[in-house]
Write an enzyme that holds these catalytic residues in place. Sequence first.
Site, PDB file in Angstrom:
ATOM      1  CG  MET A   1      -2.181   0.643   1.153  1.00 39.92           C
ATOM      2  SD  MET A   1      -3.362  -0.330   0.215  1.00 39.92           S
ATOM      3  CE  MET A   1      -4.042  -1.359   1.511  1.00 39.92           C
TER       4      MET A   1
ATOM      5  CD  GLU B   1      -7.381  -1.494  -5.119  1.00 39.42           C
ATOM      6  OE1 GLU B   1      -7.317  -2.391  -4.251  1.00 39.42           O
ATOM      7  OE2 GLU B   1      -7.363  -0.293  -4.860  1.00 39.42           O
TER       8      GLU B   1
ATOM      9  CB  CYS C   1      13.104   1.551   9.847  1.00 40.40           C
ATOM     10  SG  CYS C   1      13.160   0.173   8.688  1.00 40.40           S
TER      11      CYS C   1
END
Length: 200
Positions: free
Chosen positions: A12, A90, A149
């Site tokens: 996503m 999708e 991160c």
Amino acid sequence: MPKKVYFKYGVMGSAKSLDLVRAEYNYRERGMDTIVFMPEMDTRTSKKVWSRVGVSVNALPVSSRENLFVLVKKEIEENKRHVKAVFVDEVNFMTAVQIDQLADVADYLNIPVLCYGLRTDFRTQLFEGSRRLLEIADEIEEIKAMCECGRKAICTARFVDGKPVNSGEQIVIGVEQYNSYCRSCYKKLFKSQGDLLFDF
Ligand SMILES: [Zn+2]
């Protein structure tokens, strides 16, 4: 000549829809007709594929019961369209049977099929349509995105009322939110180090 089935997957937020809209535009810019399918249950986007940067393309919503090969064949034979490419947004929500129908579009109608979607769900497990594509697509490409991160994000986490959840129905239409993480950061949402992520 049979054409290829492409699976472009990403988490996503990896700008998959933008990639689709851009690729589809390349065809239309050259005067070539296309068909864009999207799953009917994706109510967010109604009859358009929207990318987050605000560009869109018209799409044909299809239910899991519809035969995509028959739909494309009909557009060619009955509506006399010269379809040069089929796009699917999708695609993870398509059934395995529908993925095989898309392969028939490439093999028997000689039209390339470009599929965009998630590889895995919020439980880190393959979607049915994505599994079938990984099995039979000619070209598989990852559209990369970054975890907070800095590592590559490969997991999509679901949040309900701000809390991460890793169980429940694969498909929920509602108020949940999603965010993408690397595997390590995804694990930290749920378990401490060394624990099994799931009890299989
Ligand atoms: Zn991370």
